[in-house]
Design an enzyme around this catalytic site. Sequence first.
Site, PDB file in Angstrom:
ATOM      1  N   ASP A  53       0.823  -1.205   0.000  1.00 10.14           N
ATOM      2  CA  ASP A  53       0.000   0.000   0.000  1.00 10.14           C
ATOM      3  C   ASP A  53       0.861   1.262   0.000  1.00 10.14           C
ATOM      4  O   ASP A  53       2.085   1.199   0.128  1.00 10.14           O
ATOM      5  CB  ASP A  53      -0.960   0.005   1.209  1.00 10.14           C
ATOM      6  CG  ASP A  53      -0.313  -0.536   2.481  1.00 10.14           C
ATOM      7  OD1 ASP A  53       0.922  -0.476   2.583  1.00 10.14           O
ATOM      8  OD2 ASP A  53      -1.032  -1.016   3.363  1.00 10.14           O
ATOM      9  N   ASN A 122      -7.594  -2.577  14.198  1.00  5.86           N
ATOM     10  CA  ASN A 122      -9.004  -2.733  13.798  1.00  5.86           C
ATOM     11  C   ASN A 122      -9.201  -3.890  12.831  1.00  5.86           C
ATOM     12  O   ASN A 122     -10.250  -4.024  12.211  1.00  5.86           O
ATOM     13  CB  ASN A 122      -9.537  -1.429  13.187  1.00  5.86           C
ATOM     14  CG  ASN A 122      -8.843  -1.070  11.877  1.00  5.86           C
ATOM     15  OD1 ASN A 122      -7.938  -1.785  11.417  1.00  5.86           O
ATOM     16  ND2 ASN A 122      -9.269   0.023  11.250  1.00  5.86           N
ATOM     17  N   HIS A 124      -7.444  -4.486  10.029  1.00  6.10           N
ATOM     18  CA  HIS A 124      -7.105  -4.301   8.615  1.00  6.10           C
ATOM     19  C   HIS A 124      -5.857  -5.101   8.238  1.00  6.10           C
ATOM     20  O   HIS A 124      -4.988  -5.336   9.074  1.00  6.10           O
ATOM     21  CB  HIS A 124      -6.975  -2.817   8.238  1.00  6.10           C
ATOM     22  CG  HIS A 124      -5.770  -2.097   8.757  1.00  6.10           C
ATOM     23  ND1 HIS A 124      -5.815  -0.797   9.219  1.00  6.10           N
ATOM     24  CD2 HIS A 124      -4.465  -2.462   8.883  1.00  6.10           C
ATOM     25  CE1 HIS A 124      -4.606  -0.411   9.588  1.00  6.10           C
ATOM     26  NE2 HIS A 124      -3.765  -1.407   9.393  1.00  6.10           N
ATOM     27  N   GLU A 129      -9.657  -1.521   5.232  1.00  7.99           N
ATOM     28  CA  GLU A 129     -10.297  -1.199   6.498  1.00  7.99           C
ATOM     29  C   GLU A 129     -11.578  -2.028   6.661  1.00  7.99           C
ATOM     30  O   GLU A 129     -12.052  -2.641   5.699  1.00  7.99           O
ATOM     31  CB  GLU A 129     -10.620   0.304   6.533  1.00  7.99           C
ATOM     32  CG  GLU A 129      -9.372   1.204   6.428  1.00  7.99           C
ATOM     33  CD  GLU A 129      -8.548   1.289   7.722  1.00  7.99           C
ATOM     34  OE1 GLU A 129      -8.473   0.279   8.457  1.00  7.99           O
ATOM     35  OE2 GLU A 129      -7.974   2.361   7.982  1.00  7.99           O
TER      36      GLU A 129
HETATM   37  C1  F6R Z   1       1.259  -1.445   6.034  1.00  8.47           C
HETATM   38  C2  F6R Z   1       0.123  -2.314   6.220  1.00  8.47           C
HETATM   39  C3  F6R Z   1      -0.663  -2.321   7.489  1.00  8.47           C
HETATM   40  C4  F6R Z   1       0.189  -2.607   8.711  1.00  8.47           C
HETATM   41  C5  F6R Z   1      -0.669  -2.530   9.959  1.00  8.47           C
HETATM   42  C6  F6R Z   1       0.138  -2.838  11.216  1.00  8.47           C
HETATM   43  O1  F6R Z   1       1.836  -1.695   4.771  1.00  8.47           O
HETATM   44  O2  F6R Z   1      -0.177  -3.007   5.325  1.00  8.47           O
HETATM   45  O3  F6R Z   1      -1.653  -3.316   7.386  1.00  8.47           O
HETATM   46  O4  F6R Z   1       0.775  -3.869   8.589  1.00  8.47           O
HETATM   47  O5  F6R Z   1      -1.217  -1.264  10.056  1.00  8.47           O
HETATM   48  O6  F6R Z   1       1.085  -1.829  11.393  1.00  8.47           O
HETATM   49  P1  F6R Z   1       2.166  -1.949  12.551  1.00  8.47           P
HETATM   50  O7  F6R Z   1       3.005  -3.139  12.215  1.00  8.47           O
HETATM   51  O8  F6R Z   1       2.940  -0.677  12.486  1.00  8.47           O
HETATM   52  O9  F6R Z   1       1.413  -2.118  13.818  1.00  8.47           O
END
Ligand code: F6R
Length: 247
Positions: A53, A122, A124, A129
């Site tokens: 992303d 959450n 995702h 989301e």
């Molecule tokens: C980022 C992504 C998100 C993160 C998620 C967890 O490329 O795809 O799904 O993996 O927000 O983020 P952290 O590891 O920082 O808690």
Amino acid sequence: MARWAADRVLHRLRTRSLSVLGVATGSSPLPVYRALAASGEPALASLRVFALDEYVGLPHHHPQSYHCVVDREVTRPLGLDPARVHVPDGAADDLDAAAAEYEHLIAASGGIDLQVLGIGANGHVGFNEPFSSLRSRTRVETLTARTRRDNARFFGGDLQQVPTSCLTQGLGTILDADEVVLIATGAAKAHAVAQMVEGPLSSACPASVLQLHPRATVLLDDRAAAQLTRRDDHEQAGAATGPPRNP
Ligand code: F6R
């Protein structure tokens, strides 16, 4: 956990069943990239890489754009050819066209062999989301208030600086990867992890779509696993069980 994930990547690389690696950003997978870099494996240089992303509205050179993060945490430490490292173009004038082009590029590369994932508090994955379509493809997505608050730490704690939307691979795109390895640590992830693993398959917890994946491994520390009601306790499982069983 990071070593297990890195070893999985290296094993597939050495047995020639990995040429396209999917990488997540965020903090969870960083130790995996460090373990890969520390391995000194020369075959890493042959990898093609796709990020999950990118924020919309940040220039590529912004230090928190995933273009920069992937360059800093993956491309350089692993000695990859930047021309073989791809990140969705969140700065494109035509975001829908950029999303379609990204899907095309993944398909033209033969698909993602192993996708590294984190999970949001959450539920995702990527930036899909809650209530994302379970078959969604790469597209523009609006970031929830929760995700923006959680990611404000990367922007000096200033919520105003956190973009409100992104380009993300869809849940259908992620499901197409041959194998996925998700890493979660810390109590803040415990509820999402329990929903993902033991909850119903539901777009309310986008990560639950991984229940449909034939080769998904979830790597958790104790705090992230704390709300799993069907977990073996430590004694039952044995202290040093090695790599995860029944992924
Ligand atoms: C980022 C992504 C998100 C993160 C998620 C967890 O490329 O795809 O799904 O993996 O927000 O983020 P952290 O590891 O920082 O808690």
